[in-house]
Every structure is written in C-alpha cells, then in structure tokens.
Motif scaffolding. Structure first.
Motif, PDB file in Angstrom:
ATOM      1  N   TYR A 509     -38.320  82.455  51.403  1.00 29.48           N
ATOM      2  CA  TYR A 509     -38.172  83.916  51.434  1.00 29.48           C
ATOM      3  C   TYR A 509     -36.689  84.276  51.436  1.00 29.48           C
ATOM      4  N   LYS A 510     -36.272  85.010  50.437  1.00 28.65           N
ATOM      5  CA  LYS A 510     -34.870  85.427  50.370  1.00 28.65           C
ATOM      6  C   LYS A 510     -34.604  86.679  51.202  1.00 28.65           C
ATOM      7  N   ASP A 511     -35.647  87.422  51.494  1.00 29.46           N
ATOM      8  CA  ASP A 511     -35.519  88.662  52.267  1.00 29.46           C
ATOM      9  C   ASP A 511     -36.007  88.404  53.698  1.00 29.46           C
ATOM     10  N   GLU A 512     -35.099  88.472  54.669  1.00 26.68           N
ATOM     11  CA  GLU A 512     -35.445  88.193  56.071  1.00 26.68           C
ATOM     12  C   GLU A 512     -36.476  89.178  56.591  1.00 26.68           C
ATOM     13  N   LYS A 513     -36.327  90.468  56.237  1.00 25.03           N
ATOM     14  CA  LYS A 513     -37.255  91.494  56.743  1.00 25.03           C
ATOM     15  C   LYS A 513     -38.661  91.251  56.221  1.00 25.03           C
ATOM     16  N   TYR A 514     -38.761  90.896  54.916  1.00 24.18           N
ATOM     17  CA  TYR A 514     -40.085  90.626  54.348  1.00 24.18           C
ATOM     18  C   TYR A 514     -40.705  89.403  55.005  1.00 24.18           C
ATOM     19  N   PHE A 515     -39.891  88.368  55.248  1.00 24.87           N
ATOM     20  CA  PHE A 515     -40.368  87.166  55.944  1.00 24.87           C
ATOM     21  C   PHE A 515     -40.908  87.531  57.328  1.00 24.87           C
ATOM     22  N   SER A 516     -40.167  88.350  58.068  1.00 24.22           N
ATOM     23  CA  SER A 516     -40.589  88.749  59.424  1.00 24.22           C
ATOM     24  C   SER A 516     -41.898  89.506  59.377  1.00 24.22           C
ATOM     25  N   LYS A 517     -42.057  90.348  58.345  1.00 25.56           N
ATOM     26  CA  LYS A 517     -43.279  91.137  58.195  1.00 25.56           C
ATOM     27  C   LYS A 517     -44.487  90.222  57.935  1.00 25.56           C
ATOM     28  N   VAL A 518     -44.312  89.256  57.027  1.00 30.93           N
ATOM     29  CA  VAL A 518     -45.399  88.325  56.705  1.00 30.93           C
ATOM     30  C   VAL A 518     -45.727  87.454  57.919  1.00 30.93           C
ATOM     31  N   PHE A 519     -44.691  86.990  58.602  1.00 31.43           N
ATOM     32  CA  PHE A 519     -44.888  86.140  59.771  1.00 31.43           C
ATOM     33  C   PHE A 519     -45.693  86.876  60.838  1.00 31.43           C
ATOM     34  N   LYS A 520     -45.308  88.122  61.101  1.00 32.50           N
ATOM     35  CA  LYS A 520     -46.002  88.895  62.134  1.00 32.50           C
ATOM     36  C   LYS A 520     -47.456  89.145  61.747  1.00 32.50           C
ATOM     37  N   LYS A 521     -47.677  89.359  60.459  1.00 32.84           N
ATOM     38  CA  LYS A 521     -49.052  89.571  59.986  1.00 32.84           C
ATOM     39  C   LYS A 521     -49.910  88.324  60.217  1.00 32.84           C
ATOM     40  N   GLN A 522     -49.306  87.158  60.015  1.00 32.45           N
ATOM     41  CA  GLN A 522     -50.034  85.896  60.169  1.00 32.45           C
ATOM     42  C   GLN A 522     -50.235  85.520  61.633  1.00 32.45           C
ATOM     43  N   GLU A 523     -49.165  85.656  62.427  1.00 35.12           N
ATOM     44  CA  GLU A 523     -49.173  85.129  63.792  1.00 35.12           C
ATOM     45  C   GLU A 523     -49.353  86.183  64.866  1.00 35.12           C
ATOM     46  N   GLY A 524     -49.243  87.455  64.511  1.00 31.81           N
ATOM     47  CA  GLY A 524     -49.343  88.522  65.517  1.00 31.81           C
ATOM     48  C   GLY A 524     -48.057  88.707  66.301  1.00 31.81           C
ATOM     49  N   LEU A 525     -47.027  87.950  65.983  1.00 26.10           N
ATOM     50  CA  LEU A 525     -45.731  88.027  66.665  1.00 26.10           C
ATOM     51  C   LEU A 525     -44.637  88.001  65.616  1.00 26.10           C
ATOM     52  N   SER A 526     -43.494  88.614  65.949  1.00 28.05           N
ATOM     53  CA  SER A 526     -42.340  88.498  65.057  1.00 28.05           C
ATOM     54  C   SER A 526     -41.749  87.106  65.229  1.00 28.05           C
ATOM     55  N   PRO A 527     -40.901  86.658  64.315  1.00 31.03           N
ATOM     56  CA  PRO A 527     -40.278  85.329  64.450  1.00 31.03           C
ATOM     57  C   PRO A 527     -39.504  85.180  65.765  1.00 31.03           C
ATOM     58  N   ASN A 528     -38.783  86.218  66.175  1.00 30.20           N
ATOM     59  CA  ASN A 528     -38.032  86.166  67.434  1.00 30.20           C
ATOM     60  C   ASN A 528     -38.968  86.027  68.610  1.00 30.20           C
ATOM     61  N   GLU A 529     -40.026  86.833  68.611  1.00 29.39           N
ATOM     62  CA  GLU A 529     -41.002  86.791  69.714  1.00 29.39           C
ATOM     63  C   GLU A 529     -41.673  85.412  69.781  1.00 29.39           C
ATOM     64  N   TYR A 530     -41.983  84.854  68.609  1.00 24.99           N
ATOM     65  CA  TYR A 530     -42.609  83.525  68.577  1.00 24.99           C
ATOM     66  C   TYR A 530     -41.652  82.477  69.144  1.00 24.99           C
ATOM     67  N   ARG A 531     -40.371  82.565  68.799  1.00 23.16           N
ATOM     68  CA  ARG A 531     -39.354  81.603  69.282  1.00 23.16           C
ATOM     69  C   ARG A 531     -39.229  81.692  70.798  1.00 23.16           C
ATOM     70  N   LYS A 532     -39.182  82.902  71.326  1.00 24.34           N
ATOM     71  CA  LYS A 532     -39.048  83.072  72.772  1.00 24.34           C
ATOM     72  C   LYS A 532     -40.277  82.513  73.490  1.00 24.34           C
ATOM     73  N   ARG A 533     -41.441  82.753  72.880  1.00 20.76           N
ATOM     74  CA  ARG A 533     -42.672  82.284  73.531  1.00 20.76           C
ATOM     75  C   ARG A 533     -42.753  80.768  73.562  1.00 20.76           C
ATOM     76  N   GLU A 534     -42.244  80.116  72.539  1.00 21.34           N
ATOM     77  CA  GLU A 534     -42.389  78.665  72.415  1.00 21.34           C
ATOM     78  C   GLU A 534     -41.274  77.884  73.093  1.00 21.34           C
ATOM     79  N   LYS A 535     -40.283  78.585  73.702  1.00 24.83           N
ATOM     80  CA  LYS A 535     -39.188  77.877  74.397  1.00 24.83           C
ATOM     81  C   LYS A 535     -39.720  77.089  75.581  1.00 24.83           C
TER      82      LYS A 535
END
Length: 535
Positions: A509-535
């Motif tokens: 994904y060349k567009d970070e915002k689009y990646f974040s949108k797709v990620f949240k749709k798949q996982e229910g969390l944004s990439p940042n939220e997922y990273r914090k949760r998995e620490k």
C-alpha cells in the motif's frame, strides 16, 4: 540428353566425339552406329534426342535413315555430316526435317553451332509437349468437376435442361427420343470399413473409383451418366431403358463386387418425364435412402414405393442425459457401462432403425456433449479434443450393410469413458493451477497483482481464475490478497522499528491512510491501536 553418331568410318565418329563440347550442350551420353540398320535398332531402343548421320554408307543411305526417323522417331533432331555436296542430299535433308547439312572436313565451330541449334529446338519442343500434357491433365482433372456441377444443377433445377440439352447429346448420347428418366443414389454410408481402408482414408479416391465403375457400365450404351452431387452423394441419372434400371444397377454392382469384394446399395427413384421429373425422381431416391431399415438385410437395389411410410417409435438420447452426466462425473467405468447398457436395452427392442433415427441421435449427442464440455471445462482456452466427430457420426455396419448395435454402444461407451478421464485429469490440473496461483500471490503480496496479470502469467481467462478461486477457497481473489497483506502487516506491526507508513509500503500500500482504513475494516482496530494492544 543422348546423341547418336552414325558413320561407317571410325575416324569420323571419333572426330565428331572430339569436336563437340558435349557437356556445354547438356548431352550426357554419346552412342555410335556404323550403318543404317544398327542405327535404326539403336534409335528404336534408346531414343536419342540428337542424331548425326553420314549420307553414303554401305547397304543403305543416310536418306533412308532420315525417312525412317521422320516416321518412327520424329522428335529426334538430325544433323547431316557428309563429304558430298549433292543438291539431292540437301533437298532430302530439308524434306525429312534435318536441322543442318555440314560438309567434311568438319568445321568445329559450325558443328557446335549446329548442335546448339538442335539442342535448343529439342528443348523448346519438349517444353511445349510438357505444357500440352500439363494442360491436358488439368483439363481432364477439371472435366469431372465441371460435369458434377452441371449435372447437380440439372437435378436440382430441371429447367436448366434447355440450356445444356445439346451438350448432353454430344457428351453423353442423350437423344430427342429419350422421354423418361430415373435417378439412383448410391448409399455410401454403409460402405464397410475394409473397403474404405483400401483407399487409405481418402474419400475422394474411393468416390473416384466408384464413379469410374458406374460410368464404365452406364455410359457404355449411353444409358445415362453417374456423377458426384455437390452435397457429396454419388448419383446415377438414367434416360434409356429406365424400366430395366434395377437390372442395370445390378450389373454395376457386379463391377463393384469384382473391384471391392462386396456390392453396395442403390436407392432408385421412380420413372418420371424427362427433364421435368428429374428432381422428383432424385427426391424419391433420397426418400428410399433415408427410409432403409438399417437393422435388416436389404436388396442391393431398392426402388421407391409411394405406399411405404414407416412410423418410427423414436428413442431420444436426451432422456438419458442426466444419468449419463452423473455417470461421467463419477469418474468410474462401471456406472458409464451401466447407463450405456440401459440405453442399448431399449434400442435393441427397436425392429426398425433408419437414417433419420441415426441422424437424430447424432444431433442429440452433439448438443448434449457440447453442453457437458461447457459445464465440465468451462471457458478454458483449450478444451479437450474429441477423438471423433460423434459416437454416431459414422454408423458401424457389417458386410451386409446392417447396423451393428454392439459397435454403436461401444463407440458411445468409449467416448463417455474418454470424457470422464479427461474430466478427472482436468480436476487434478484445476486444483494444481489454483494452488500455484496462491503460491505466486503469497510470494508477491507486496506487488501490484491484478486479475489480468494472473491470467497472462498462467494462460487462463480472468473469468476462469475468478470462478475457480471462489469455488476452491470460498472467497474472492481480491479478498484473499487483502487478507494475506493484512496478516503480513500484523507481523510487521509487532516490530516497533517500523513506522506505519513503512508497514503499509512493505505489504503493497503506497497510501498510509488507505492502508489504515483497510486494516481497521479487517481487524476492527487501527494499525496504531493494534500495535499498542499487542505490546
């Protein structure tokens, strides 16, 4: 080319051998004769193209040889070499077609010029003869094709008769007194395979031979003519002794039996007025052809009967289509044999099977088979090839021309078994290629992968890949690529050294915002939220 030197003096023969540049003139063999008698014998046996002859020789003169050559070997080119400057010799040389008259002692240049002229003249004549032969061959080859077309037109449209009546009289002996006609059609569908095999599978050669036999007998007394209809049938048009047509066709069959070891079937229309009834008689002959009972022995010449109108109890192959499809998909031989046997049990109860019934089965099976190919193999660019046009296209017959039901069933069974094996192999290849596509995606998930890219790489259509992928994995191809990317992204997010933008780029994904949108749709969390949760 060959050359012959005729002279009673040996030193003269040797001189000619030495003075002529044989190789330059294309003469490969040089022969000798010491008198006219031996020259005649040599010319009759070896046919030299160029002859050198003296005029004064023992017993017979050169003029005698010139006269003999003119009658028996007129194509030979003769050069006279003589020590006598005699007008009568020169006159006779010209009279008998000699090319040149050279006086002794021999001038080498004059001699070679004479040879060159003789060789060139012979070459031109030979080439002209070859051209005439080629033209004659072409005409003879085109002549039957021409008459096939003319006579086909006559059978289809009797009004055409007036424009060719005179030609028919000249070519085939049709007279103004001929008032009736009768048309017969040769049944070529019941020609036994052993006869066909003699012609190495060449139908044209087989038909050519049959037409020759037919015309040898039919045209012998100018009773009619046999030709090949433009639809392929061999047709016999009779205009003399039409009432005796069955006996004449029996005679033709005798010739066919002698040539091929077995007679064939003629289907004969009724006697009709000439020319208006030609088309009707031809139509009647075809009715006889189509109404033959292929299950029973039949007379070799069968005549049209207006009262004969058999009613068929047709068995439709389409009634067995679903069960045949199920057997085919099973991949097992026994279910296929069982369903063919079931169909054959009903066929064997039919006491009357004619050409129309066979054509019905052929048409039904062709349609059914085409439908199966579409269902089983979809829109693959390469559909499995067929071993034959149809299991019913060439009905198997015995020496008597009767339908062999067991062979018919065997043909259908073998075709179904072949389809079943191809289907099983296709299934294996199908699964293999889909998993190859998955491996390709898994190793290149970060690249821009389109359906067209996959179609080009694996030589399949986009529609086929899309449909088969959905069938195998229960998800769309695009959803699979997205899911793979997200799984890879989750692993990368576990590494705090990667920024979100870097993770996005690493998974395609060349567009970070689009990646974040797709990620949240798949996982229910944004990439940042997922990273914090998995620490």
């Amino acid at each position: 080319m060959r050359a012959l030197i005729v002279d009673d003096e040996r030193h003269v023969r040797e001189a000619i051998r030495l003075l002529v540049d044989w190789q330059a003139h294309g003469i490969e063999e040089v022969m000798e004769a010491q008198d006219v008698a031996s020259a005649m014998e040599r010319i009759g046996r070896d046919h030299p193209q160029i002859v050198f002859t003296d005029m004064i020789m023992p017993e017979k003169l050169g003029t005698d040889l010139l006269a003999w050559i003119r009658e028996h070997e007129p194509a030979a080119k003769v050069i006279v070499i003589s020590g006598h400057d005699d007008f009568d010799f020169v006159r006779k040389t010209v009279l008998y077609g000699g090319m040149d008259y050279i006086l002794k002692p021999i001038d080498p240049e004059q001699l070679n010029q004479a040879v060159a002229k003789a060789v060139e003249s012979r070459k031109q004549e030979d080439e002209g003869t070859k051209q005439e032969q080629r033209k004659a061959i072409e005409i003879n080859q085109l002549r039957p094709v021409y008459w096939d077309k003319i006579l086909t037109n006559l059978v289809e449209d009797p009004s055409y008769y007036s424009s060719i009546a005179e030609t028919l009289r000249t070519e085939f002996g049709l007279s103004e007194d001929d008032r009736l006609c009768r048309v017969a059609v040769l049944a070529t569908d019941t020609i036994h395979p052993t006869i066909r095999s003699k012609f190495a599978g060449s139908e044209d050669l087989l038909y050519f031979s049959l037409l020759n036999i037919c015309n040898e007998i039919v045209r012998r007394h100018r009773h009619g003519v046999a030709f090949r209809h433009e639809h392929g049938a061999i047709v016999v048009l009779l205009w003399k002794q039409t009432g005796n047509a069955p006996a004449l066709l029996d005679t033709v069959n005798g010739g066919i039996r002698q040539a091929f070891g077995s007679p064939l079937e003629f289907c004969l229309g009724g006697e009709r007025p000439l020319p208006g009834g030609i088309k009707q008689s031809y139509h009647e002959a075809n009715i006889v052809l189509r109404q033959r009972n292929m299950r029973a022995s039949r007379p070799r010449v069968r005549c049209f009967d207006p009262d004969e109108n058999p009613r068929l109890s047709a068995i439709h192959l389409s009634e067995f289509e679903d069960r045949m499809r199920t057997a085919l998909r099973s991949g097992q031989e026994q279910p296929i044999r069982d369903i063919v046997r079931l169909w054959m049990n009903q066929v064997e109860r039919m006491s009357y099977i004619n050409t129309e019934q066979l054509e019905l089965w052929n048409h039904e099976y062709s349609v059914i088979r085409a439908r199966w190919l579409k269902e089983l193999f979809g829109d693959l660019p390469a559909v499995p090839s067929r071993s034959a046009e149809s299991a019913f296209a060439n009905a198997p017959v015995d020496q008597e021309g009767c339908l062999v039901l067991s062979a018919l069933a065997e043909g259908l069974e073998q075709d179904l078994l072949q389809l079943s094996r191809q289907w099983a192999e296709h299934q294996r290849q199908d699964e293999h290629v889909i998993f190859e596509i998955v491996k390709y995606i898994d190793s290149r998930y970060a690249e821009e992968i389109t359906l067209q890219d996959l179609a080009d790489r694996f030589f399949l259509s986009r529609e086929y890949i899309s449909r088969k992928f959905k069938q195998q994995f229960r998800e769309n191809l695009s959803d699979y690529i997205e899911r793979v990317r997200m799984e890879k992204a989750k692993l990368l997010l576990m590494n705090p050294q990667y920024r979100i933008a870097q993770v996005a780029e690493l998974v395609g994904y060349k567009d970070e915002k689009y990646f974040s949108k797709v990620f949240k749709k798949q996982e229910g969390l944004s990439p940042n939220e997922y990273r914090k949760r998995e620490k």
